[in-house]
Design a protein around this motif. Sequence first.
Motif, PDB file in Angstrom:
ATOM      1  N   ARG A  31       0.935  -1.209   0.084  1.00  0.00           N
ATOM      2  CA  ARG A  31      -0.028  -0.093  -0.073  1.00  0.00           C
ATOM      3  C   ARG A  31       0.873   1.171   0.052  1.00  0.00           C
ATOM      4  O   ARG A  31       0.503   2.223  -0.736  1.00  0.00           O
ATOM      5  N   LEU A  34       2.391   1.745  -3.368  1.00  0.00           N
ATOM      6  CA  LEU A  34       1.357   2.164  -4.281  1.00  0.00           C
ATOM      7  C   LEU A  34       1.120   3.849  -4.206  1.00  0.00           C
ATOM      8  O   LEU A  34       0.934   4.401  -5.134  1.00  0.00           O
ATOM      9  N   LEU A  35       1.068   4.248  -2.765  1.00  0.00           N
ATOM     10  CA  LEU A  35       0.907   5.622  -2.605  1.00  0.00           C
ATOM     11  C   LEU A  35       2.080   6.615  -3.047  1.00  0.00           C
ATOM     12  O   LEU A  35       1.949   7.417  -3.740  1.00  0.00           O
ATOM     13  N   ARG A  37       4.058   5.369  -5.509  1.00  0.00           N
ATOM     14  CA  ARG A  37       4.044   5.658  -6.950  1.00  0.00           C
ATOM     15  C   ARG A  37       2.971   6.585  -7.718  1.00  0.00           C
ATOM     16  O   ARG A  37       3.431   7.054  -8.450  1.00  0.00           O
ATOM     17  N   ASN A  38       2.159   6.716  -7.039  1.00  0.00           N
ATOM     18  CA  ASN A  38       1.119   7.529  -7.539  1.00  0.00           C
ATOM     19  C   ASN A  38       1.067   8.899  -6.812  1.00  0.00           C
ATOM     20  O   ASN A  38       0.071   9.881  -7.268  1.00  0.00           O
ATOM     21  N   SER A  39       2.041   9.386  -6.258  1.00  0.00           N
ATOM     22  CA  SER A  39       2.019  10.605  -5.720  1.00  0.00           C
ATOM     23  C   SER A  39       2.976  11.552  -6.136  1.00  0.00           C
ATOM     24  O   SER A  39       3.297  12.523  -5.797  1.00  0.00           O
ATOM     25  N   GLY A  40       3.392  11.228  -7.732  1.00  0.00           N
ATOM     26  CA  GLY A  40       4.238  11.779  -8.235  1.00  0.00           C
ATOM     27  C   GLY A  40       3.927  13.426  -8.878  1.00  0.00           C
ATOM     28  O   GLY A  40       4.355  14.091  -9.284  1.00  0.00           O
ATOM     29  N   SER A  41       2.518  13.565  -9.112  1.00  0.00           N
ATOM     30  CA  SER A  41       1.922  14.731  -9.524  1.00  0.00           C
ATOM     31  C   SER A  41       1.645  15.972  -8.657  1.00  0.00           C
ATOM     32  O   SER A  41       1.117  15.976  -7.585  1.00  0.00           O
ATOM     33  N   ASN A  64       8.318  16.180 -14.854  1.00  0.00           N
ATOM     34  CA  ASN A  64       8.775  15.879 -13.294  1.00  0.00           C
ATOM     35  C   ASN A  64      10.310  16.198 -13.341  1.00  0.00           C
ATOM     36  O   ASN A  64      10.914  16.413 -12.275  1.00  0.00           O
TER      37      ASN A  64
END
Length: 96
Positions: A31, A34-35, A37-41, A64
């Motif tokens: 988890r 995943l957080l 990995r998806n927090s780059g924006s 980025n």
Amino acid sequence: MDTPDTATVLEDAADRIADISRADLQIMLRRAALLLRNSGSIAFENDMEEALRDLSGEFGMTRNDTIRFIVREWMEKNTYLPVHDLEEDGDVDGEA
């Protein structure tokens, strides 16, 4: 009832690591990954987004990578990070 966020769950697990099952630890770590990995924006105002687009094209970098470059430069110039500056014509004493 509020469910704790992932950071709180991980901190709690770290405090009682001997009591956590391997399966529960794997779930928590997946988890967290995943957080991350998806927090780059990061969303900016339109004028900043346009400037980032222009700079990214000029530097030949992704958006980025351009943000990372700008932040690193700022942190080095404001002494939050050490500066690794080598002169092109200077001696490197066996280091490149």
